[in-house]
Design a protein around this motif. Structure first.
Motif, PDB file in Angstrom:
ATOM      1  N   GLU A 115      19.257  13.037   2.922  1.00 49.84           N
ATOM      2  CA  GLU A 115      18.415  12.687   1.869  1.00 49.84           C
ATOM      3  C   GLU A 115      18.229  11.417   1.171  1.00 49.84           C
ATOM      4  N   GLY A 116      17.167  11.997   0.371  1.00 48.94           N
ATOM      5  CA  GLY A 116      16.271  10.466  -0.403  1.00 48.94           C
ATOM      6  C   GLY A 116      17.601   9.930  -1.635  1.00 48.94           C
ATOM      7  N   ILE A 117      17.417   9.266  -1.256  1.00 46.57           N
ATOM      8  CA  ILE A 117      18.282   8.310  -2.389  1.00 46.57           C
ATOM      9  C   ILE A 117      17.699   7.649  -3.699  1.00 46.57           C
ATOM     10  N   SER A 118      17.175   6.207  -3.311  1.00 43.38           N
ATOM     11  CA  SER A 118      16.198   5.267  -4.102  1.00 43.38           C
ATOM     12  C   SER A 118      14.546   5.349  -3.280  1.00 43.38           C
ATOM     13  N   CYS A 119      14.372   4.574  -4.495  1.00 52.54           N
ATOM     14  CA  CYS A 119      11.840   4.924  -3.612  1.00 52.54           C
ATOM     15  C   CYS A 119      11.419   3.839  -5.133  1.00 52.54           C
ATOM     16  N   ILE A 120      10.518   3.020  -4.197  1.00 50.10           N
ATOM     17  CA  ILE A 120       9.933   1.981  -5.395  1.00 50.10           C
ATOM     18  C   ILE A 120       8.651   2.216  -4.600  1.00 50.10           C
ATOM     19  N   SER A 121       7.305   2.516  -5.654  1.00 47.85           N
ATOM     20  CA  SER A 121       6.653   2.644  -5.936  1.00 47.85           C
ATOM     21  C   SER A 121       5.343   1.248  -5.373  1.00 47.85           C
ATOM     22  N   SER A 122       4.230   2.102  -5.014  1.00 46.23           N
ATOM     23  CA  SER A 122       2.672   1.285  -4.198  1.00 46.23           C
ATOM     24  C   SER A 122       2.058   0.497  -5.513  1.00 46.23           C
ATOM     25  N   TYR A 176       0.439  -1.197  -0.244  1.00 48.44           N
ATOM     26  CA  TYR A 176      -0.167   0.014   0.217  1.00 48.44           C
ATOM     27  C   TYR A 176       0.904   1.124  -0.094  1.00 48.44           C
ATOM     28  N   TYR A 177       1.733   1.208   0.178  1.00 45.36           N
ATOM     29  CA  TYR A 177       2.824   2.310   0.458  1.00 45.36           C
ATOM     30  C   TYR A 177       4.183   2.443  -1.051  1.00 45.36           C
ATOM     31  N   ALA A 178       4.494   2.774  -1.391  1.00 47.01           N
ATOM     32  CA  ALA A 178       6.121   3.378  -1.370  1.00 47.01           C
ATOM     33  C   ALA A 178       7.295   3.469  -0.438  1.00 47.01           C
ATOM     34  N   ILE A 179       8.239   2.688  -0.075  1.00 52.48           N
ATOM     35  CA  ILE A 179       9.190   2.941   0.244  1.00 52.48           C
ATOM     36  C   ILE A 179      10.482   3.553  -0.219  1.00 52.48           C
ATOM     37  N   GLY A 180      10.757   4.151   0.339  1.00 54.82           N
ATOM     38  CA  GLY A 180      12.045   5.075  -0.001  1.00 54.82           C
ATOM     39  C   GLY A 180      13.431   4.808   1.308  1.00 54.82           C
ATOM     40  N   TRP A 181      14.385   4.814   0.248  1.00 51.90           N
ATOM     41  CA  TRP A 181      15.494   5.313   1.366  1.00 51.90           C
ATOM     42  C   TRP A 181      15.853   6.335   1.189  1.00 51.90           C
ATOM     43  N   PHE A 182      16.598   6.529   2.848  1.00 53.49           N
ATOM     44  CA  PHE A 182      17.652   7.841   2.348  1.00 53.49           C
ATOM     45  C   PHE A 182      18.297   7.692   3.216  1.00 53.49           C
ATOM     46  N   ARG A 183      19.284   8.392   3.233  1.00 49.08           N
ATOM     47  CA  ARG A 183      20.636   8.591   3.515  1.00 49.08           C
ATOM     48  C   ARG A 183      21.029   9.652   4.300  1.00 49.08           C
ATOM     49  N   GLN A 184      21.941   9.785   5.942  1.00 50.89           N
ATOM     50  CA  GLN A 184      22.322  11.073   6.007  1.00 50.89           C
ATOM     51  C   GLN A 184      23.763  10.669   6.762  1.00 50.89           C
ATOM     52  N   ALA A 185      24.580  11.789   6.369  1.00 53.14           N
ATOM     53  CA  ALA A 185      26.139  11.683   6.563  1.00 53.14           C
ATOM     54  C   ALA A 185      26.895  12.783   7.388  1.00 53.14           C
ATOM     55  N   PRO A 186      27.631  12.280   8.904  1.00 57.69           N
ATOM     56  CA  PRO A 186      28.110  12.891   9.564  1.00 57.69           C
ATOM     57  C   PRO A 186      27.862  14.694   8.598  1.00 57.69           C
ATOM     58  N   THR A 210      10.743   2.423 -10.038  1.00 58.28           N
ATOM     59  CA  THR A 210      11.791   2.621  -9.145  1.00 58.28           C
ATOM     60  C   THR A 210      12.399   4.513  -9.382  1.00 58.28           C
ATOM     61  N   TYR A 211      13.026   4.823  -8.270  1.00 58.72           N
ATOM     62  CA  TYR A 211      13.778   6.032  -8.657  1.00 58.72           C
ATOM     63  C   TYR A 211      15.097   5.915  -7.886  1.00 58.72           C
ATOM     64  N   TYR A 212      16.081   7.049  -7.811  1.00 59.35           N
ATOM     65  CA  TYR A 212      17.319   6.791  -7.648  1.00 59.35           C
ATOM     66  C   TYR A 212      17.924   8.029  -8.071  1.00 59.35           C
ATOM     67  N   ALA A 213      18.251   8.667  -6.961  1.00 60.66           N
ATOM     68  CA  ALA A 213      19.424   9.927  -6.856  1.00 60.66           C
ATOM     69  C   ALA A 213      20.334   9.595  -7.708  1.00 60.66           C
ATOM     70  N   VAL A 239      23.794   7.131  -6.748  1.00 59.49           N
ATOM     71  CA  VAL A 239      23.472   6.141  -6.195  1.00 59.49           C
ATOM     72  C   VAL A 239      23.612   5.269  -7.723  1.00 59.49           C
ATOM     73  N   LYS A 240      23.132   5.926  -8.834  1.00 65.23           N
ATOM     74  CA  LYS A 240      23.098   5.703 -10.233  1.00 65.23           C
ATOM     75  C   LYS A 240      23.322   4.598 -10.547  1.00 65.23           C
ATOM     76  N   GLY A 241      23.131   3.118 -11.068  1.00 62.49           N
ATOM     77  CA  GLY A 241      24.258   2.729 -11.459  1.00 62.49           C
ATOM     78  C   GLY A 241      24.712   1.540 -10.568  1.00 62.49           C
ATOM     79  N   ARG A 242      24.824   1.694  -8.886  1.00 63.32           N
ATOM     80  CA  ARG A 242      25.655   1.417  -8.552  1.00 63.32           C
ATOM     81  C   ARG A 242      24.696   0.487  -7.614  1.00 63.32           C
ATOM     82  N   PHE A 243      23.060   1.350  -7.473  1.00 64.04           N
ATOM     83  CA  PHE A 243      22.610   0.510  -6.136  1.00 64.04           C
ATOM     84  C   PHE A 243      21.210   0.037  -7.238  1.00 64.04           C
ATOM     85  N   THR A 244      20.224  -0.696  -6.010  1.00 67.32           N
ATOM     86  CA  THR A 244      19.218  -1.852  -6.710  1.00 67.32           C
ATOM     87  C   THR A 244      18.436  -1.921  -5.424  1.00 67.32           C
ATOM     88  N   ILE A 245      17.161  -0.895  -6.110  1.00 65.70           N
ATOM     89  CA  ILE A 245      15.351  -1.017  -4.959  1.00 65.70           C
ATOM     90  C   ILE A 245      14.958  -2.238  -5.356  1.00 65.70           C
TER      91      ILE A 245
END
Length: 122
Positions: free
Chosen positions: A46-53, A31-41, A58-61, A64-70
């Motif tokens: 920042e949002g880096i990826s998301c997959i829709s419901s 029922y939900y889109a799930i996003g991945w965010f990250r926060q460095a010191p 799929t969406y990528y910052a 990370v595009k080309g390296r990460f897969t959701i």
């Protein structure tokens, strides 16, 4: 209760890989889109990826595009983030988040996981 729990973080060398998991409970993941965010010191979260419901789009910052897969496994109520070719600048706390739609905006998040630390260092 609505809960998201991340796992899979750790210490990895540059060029290595990790797979993060986000396990959901208290609601049906599809029922939900799930996003991945990250926060460095010292940096903003920042949002880096998301997959829709709806259609699993799929969406990528750019960072990370080309390296990460959701991906998602609705049967297991789990979303994964496969991270390859990791760089030191990927070091951050990684959070999964539930959204009604993929947007990448913090204000649209309805639920956060607790975060998991990823450290990329030799």
């Amino acid at each position: 209760q609505v809960q998201l729990v991340e796992s899979g973080g750790g210490l990895v060398q540059p060029g290595g890989s990790l797979r993060l998991s986000c396990a959901a409970s208290g609601f049906t993941l599809n029922y939900y889109a799930i996003g991945w965010f990250r926060q460095a010191p010292g940096k903003e979260r920042e949002g880096i990826s998301c997959i829709s419901s709806s259609d699993s789009s799929t969406y990528y910052a750019d960072s990370v595009k080309g390296r990460f897969t959701i991906s998602r496994d609705n049967a297991k109520n789990t979303v994964y983030l496969q991270m390859n070719s990791l760089k030191p600048e990927d070091t951050a706390v990684y959070y999964c988040a539930a959204e009604l739609h993929c947007s990448g905006y913090l204000a649209d998040v309805t639920s956060w996981g607790q975060g998991t630390q990823v450290t990329v260092s030799s």
